[in-house]
Design a protein around this motif. Structure first.
Motif, mmCIF file in Angstrom:
data_model
loop_
_atom_site.group_PDB
_atom_site.id
_atom_site.type_symbol
_atom_site.label_atom_id
_atom_site.label_comp_id
_atom_site.label_asym_id
_atom_site.label_seq_id
_atom_site.Cartn_x
_atom_site.Cartn_y
_atom_site.Cartn_z
ATOM 1 N N GLN A 51 -21.701 2.272 10.165
ATOM 2 C CA GLN A 51 -20.725 2.227 8.557
ATOM 3 C C GLN A 51 -19.502 1.754 7.730
ATOM 4 O OE1 GLN A 51 -24.242 3.566 6.538
ATOM 5 N NE2 GLN A 51 -25.783 1.702 6.524
ATOM 6 N N ALA A 52 -19.524 3.287 8.607
ATOM 7 C CA ALA A 52 -18.208 3.951 7.808
ATOM 8 C C ALA A 52 -16.882 3.411 8.178
ATOM 9 C CB ALA A 52 -18.459 5.279 8.063
ATOM 10 N N LEU A 53 -16.900 3.443 9.732
ATOM 11 C CA LEU A 53 -15.804 2.999 10.572
ATOM 12 C C LEU A 53 -15.453 1.706 10.164
ATOM 13 C CD1 LEU A 53 -16.732 4.874 14.146
ATOM 14 C CD2 LEU A 53 -14.624 5.074 12.048
ATOM 15 N N PRO A 54 -16.077 0.850 10.336
ATOM 16 C CA PRO A 54 -15.734 -0.814 9.618
ATOM 17 C C PRO A 54 -15.223 -0.410 8.710
ATOM 18 C CG PRO A 54 -17.748 -1.597 10.907
ATOM 19 C CD PRO A 54 -17.327 0.484 10.012
ATOM 20 N N ALA A 55 -15.770 0.546 7.557
ATOM 21 C CA ALA A 55 -15.010 0.094 5.698
ATOM 22 C C ALA A 55 -13.638 0.533 6.153
ATOM 23 C CB ALA A 55 -15.705 0.742 5.399
ATOM 24 N N HIS A 56 -13.753 1.630 6.740
ATOM 25 C CA HIS A 56 -12.721 2.784 7.364
ATOM 26 C C HIS A 56 -11.034 0.885 7.897
ATOM 27 C CE1 HIS A 56 -9.640 4.741 9.419
ATOM 28 N NE2 HIS A 56 -9.168 5.711 8.788
ATOM 29 N N LEU A 57 -11.873 0.872 8.743
ATOM 30 C CA LEU A 57 -10.882 -0.212 9.126
ATOM 31 C C LEU A 57 -10.402 -1.399 7.977
ATOM 32 C CD1 LEU A 57 -9.724 -2.180 11.349
ATOM 33 C CD2 LEU A 57 -11.998 -3.391 12.067
ATOM 34 N N GLY A 58 -11.217 -1.647 7.336
ATOM 35 C CA GLY A 58 -10.828 -2.379 5.810
ATOM 36 C C GLY A 58 -9.793 -1.572 4.994
ATOM 37 N N VAL A 59 -10.447 -0.949 5.202
ATOM 38 C CA VAL A 59 -9.434 0.553 3.948
ATOM 39 C C VAL A 59 -7.739 0.429 4.506
ATOM 40 C CG1 VAL A 59 -8.865 2.017 2.682
ATOM 41 C CG2 VAL A 59 -11.175 1.390 2.578
ATOM 42 N N THR A 60 -8.045 0.924 6.016
ATOM 43 C CA THR A 60 -6.008 1.583 6.602
ATOM 44 C C THR A 60 -5.577 -0.451 6.151
ATOM 45 O OG1 THR A 60 -7.467 1.369 8.258
ATOM 46 C CG2 THR A 60 -6.950 3.500 7.185
ATOM 47 N N ALA A 61 -6.391 -1.006 6.966
ATOM 48 C CA ALA A 61 -5.529 -2.647 6.961
ATOM 49 C C ALA A 61 -5.108 -3.364 5.798
ATOM 50 C CB ALA A 61 -6.358 -3.726 7.027
ATOM 51 N N ALA A 62 -5.834 -2.832 4.390
ATOM 52 C CA ALA A 62 -5.518 -3.057 3.013
ATOM 53 C C ALA A 62 -4.852 -2.958 2.879
ATOM 54 C CB ALA A 62 -6.565 -2.911 2.473
ATOM 55 N N ILE A 63 -4.154 -1.414 3.289
ATOM 56 C CA ILE A 63 -2.909 -0.757 2.727
ATOM 57 C C ILE A 63 -1.286 -1.165 3.141
ATOM 58 C CG2 ILE A 63 -2.297 1.498 2.418
ATOM 59 C CD1 ILE A 63 -4.960 2.733 2.264
ATOM 60 N N VAL A 64 -1.978 -1.205 4.899
ATOM 61 C CA VAL A 64 -0.372 -2.027 5.973
ATOM 62 C C VAL A 64 0.026 -2.706 4.819
ATOM 63 C CG1 VAL A 64 0.377 -2.936 7.876
ATOM 64 C CG2 VAL A 64 -1.015 -0.425 7.525
ATOM 65 N N ALA A 65 -1.623 -4.099 4.727
ATOM 66 C CA ALA A 65 -0.668 -5.169 4.057
ATOM 67 C C ALA A 65 -0.596 -4.871 2.679
ATOM 68 C CB ALA A 65 -1.768 -6.018 4.589
ATOM 69 N N ILE A 66 -0.712 -4.491 1.854
ATOM 70 C CA ILE A 66 0.097 -3.977 0.733
ATOM 71 C C ILE A 66 1.139 -3.018 1.318
ATOM 72 C CG2 ILE A 66 -0.270 -2.536 -1.735
ATOM 73 C CD1 ILE A 66 -3.341 -3.072 -1.214
ATOM 74 N N ALA A 67 1.882 -2.810 1.366
ATOM 75 C CA ALA A 67 2.488 -1.908 1.776
ATOM 76 C C ALA A 67 3.645 -2.659 2.892
ATOM 77 C CB ALA A 67 2.657 -0.699 3.178
ATOM 78 N N SER A 68 2.934 -3.650 3.211
ATOM 79 C CA SER A 68 4.433 -5.059 3.546
ATOM 80 C C SER A 68 4.863 -5.318 1.902
ATOM 81 C CB SER A 68 3.617 -5.526 4.139
ATOM 82 O OG SER A 68 4.700 -7.226 4.541
ATOM 83 N N GLY A 69 3.493 -6.519 1.140
ATOM 84 C CA GLY A 69 3.933 -6.787 -0.151
ATOM 85 C C GLY A 69 4.434 -5.990 -0.914
ATOM 86 N N LEU A 70 4.635 -5.163 -0.665
ATOM 87 C CA LEU A 70 5.443 -4.156 -2.074
ATOM 88 C C LEU A 70 6.723 -4.051 -1.356
ATOM 89 C CD1 LEU A 70 3.014 -1.034 -3.204
ATOM 90 C CD2 LEU A 70 3.889 -2.634 -4.242
ATOM 91 N N GLY A 71 7.023 -4.476 0.285
ATOM 92 C CA GLY A 71 8.809 -3.669 0.747
ATOM 93 C C GLY A 71 9.641 -5.041 0.374
#
Length: 413
Positions: free
Chosen positions: A304-324
């Motif tokens: 359960q935790a690992l798919p949630a972790h995948l979603g969280v980290t992918a979200a942060i990478v996407a947000i970082a790209s948008g902020l840049g």
């Protein structure tokens, strides 16, 4: 590293291994900034999953192996992730926007390095006699679609990557809760280990016949098969550290966006809002953990935790790209793709928290009072954000996360 109570923490080897994630996250975030279509974004998502899965399988192997962790295996995997990160700009060059002079063979290098890294983790666990049933992907990989993708034209190869990733996640999540599959994995591992033990015994007998000195004989003790048990505290720490590492790369994106532009009021406001947004992500990680949902009545299982972790980290990478992309054009209207990187990433972050909350039985008022309003605002900002200047969207994103993270404070108050 361990404290006086004997609690296990990440080793220096594991922390060194984590550095390769920085390179991978940076390259994918940069590649996202040049993406112009759903196919290009999906390609970046697939590459991120590949790097995340290699990190995950290696970290899980180290989790169950403990002091028996094979240093060479971890360092080989580290090299593999470095190769994958270096290959990212040249993977699927036909998906790159515009005209680009990209060296050939990078897609093949990425796929081969990925498969090799997964094989190293699986082989290391098998040699230790461990069956990692709580996340079966650690000891297997759906290799056929990845290999076939190297020999077929686009867009078939892209779809094969998607099929392989879906099979990988489905097999791991369903396999971890299926007793029959666990029993089958254990039996297969036992048969393979019995064969290894027989080969080792034959080599030992041959060496004895050749008169090899007893002190030069290898250890011939048979390896016994056992179902590995996860060390929850260590795994939670490792997953949390991964989030912090990705946040560090996001901060680097914000800093880089400020290096060669004039610091106008709009740039200053958007940069400060971006910084505070990342700080809030960090605070939520330290308060809620990588699972995000507050006051869980029971700890999440790894599947359960690992798919949630995948979603969280992918979200942060996407947000970082948008902020840049947002900061240099703070006074202008943010492009649709970059806008959705930020607010689509926020929505994915919230969706991951819902997944964790459902698994951990979080309180209903958390969904209705915090998750739902935050998601609605994020979606509306993604849809209507073209009506306002980019700097204001950075403030909105920060405000969304501030409200989402206020649950514990307001409830306790």
């Amino acid at each position: 590293m361990a404290d006086e109570a004997g609690e296990r923490h990440a080793s220096w080897l594991e922390l060194f291994f984590d550095l390769t994630v920085v390179a991978g996250a940076a390259e994918i975030a940069h590649r996202l900034q040049g993406a112009e279509s759903v196919g290009q974004i999906a390609a970046c998502a697939a590459m991120f999953y590949a790097i995340w899965s290699v990190w995950t399988t290696t970290s899980i192997y180290a989790n169950v192996a403990g002091e028996r962790t094979r240093q060479r295996a971890v360092l080989r995997t580290m090299l593999g992730i470095a190769i994958m990160a270096a290959a990212v700009p040249g993977v699927w060059p036909e998906l790159l926007p515009g005209e680009h002079d990209v060296p050939g063979g990078r897609t093949a290098a990425f796929v081969i390095a990925f498969l090799a890294c997964r094989a190293v983790a699986a082989g290391s666990a098998a040699r230790d006699g461990q069956v990692i049933a709580f996340w079966p992907a650690t000891q297997t990989v759906t290799a056929t679609p990845w290999v076939v993708s190297l020999f077929v034209p686009p867009p078939i190869d892209y779809w094969l990557w998607g099929v392989a990733i879906a099979a990988d996640l489905t097999f791991s999540m369903l396999g971890a809760v299926n007793p029959r599959m666990i029993a089958r994995m254990t039996e297969q591992a036992r048969r393979r280990q019995d064969e290894r033990n027989r080969r080792t015994a034959h080599r030992l007998a041959a060496m004895i016949q050749r008169g090899v000195s007893p002190d030069r004989l290898p250890d011939a003790s048979p390896t016994l098969i056992s179902v590995a048990q996860v060390e929850r505290g260590h795994l939670a720490e490792r997953l949390g550290l991964f989030v912090i590492i990705v946040l560090g790369e996001a901060l680097a994106q914000v800093v880089a966006a400020n290096t060669d532009i004039a610091w106008t009021p709009a740039v200053i406001v958007s940069s400060l809002a971006a910084f505070l947004l990342l700080v809030k992500f960090w605070r939520l990680t330290t308060e809620y953990g990588f699972t995000l949902a507050p006051r869980l009545r029971k700890p999440l299982e790894p599947w359960q935790a690992l798919p949630a972790h995948l979603g969280v980290t992918a979200a942060i990478v996407a947000i970082a790209s948008g902020l840049g992309a947002l900061i240099p054009g703070a006074t202008e209207h943010l492009q649709t793709t970059d806008r959705w990187y930020i607010f689509g990433g926020l929505a994915l972050y919230l969706l991951a928290s819902v997944f964790a909350g459902l698994a951990g039985r979080a309180a209903l008022k958390w969904y209705l009072g915090w998750v739902l309003p935050s998601t609605v605002v994020a979606v509306l900002a993604g849809v209507l954000g073209d009506l306002v200047p980019a700097w204001s969207l950075a403030v909105v994103a920060w405000g969304v996360l501030v409200w989402f993270g206020s649950y514990e404070r307001l409830v306790k108050g």
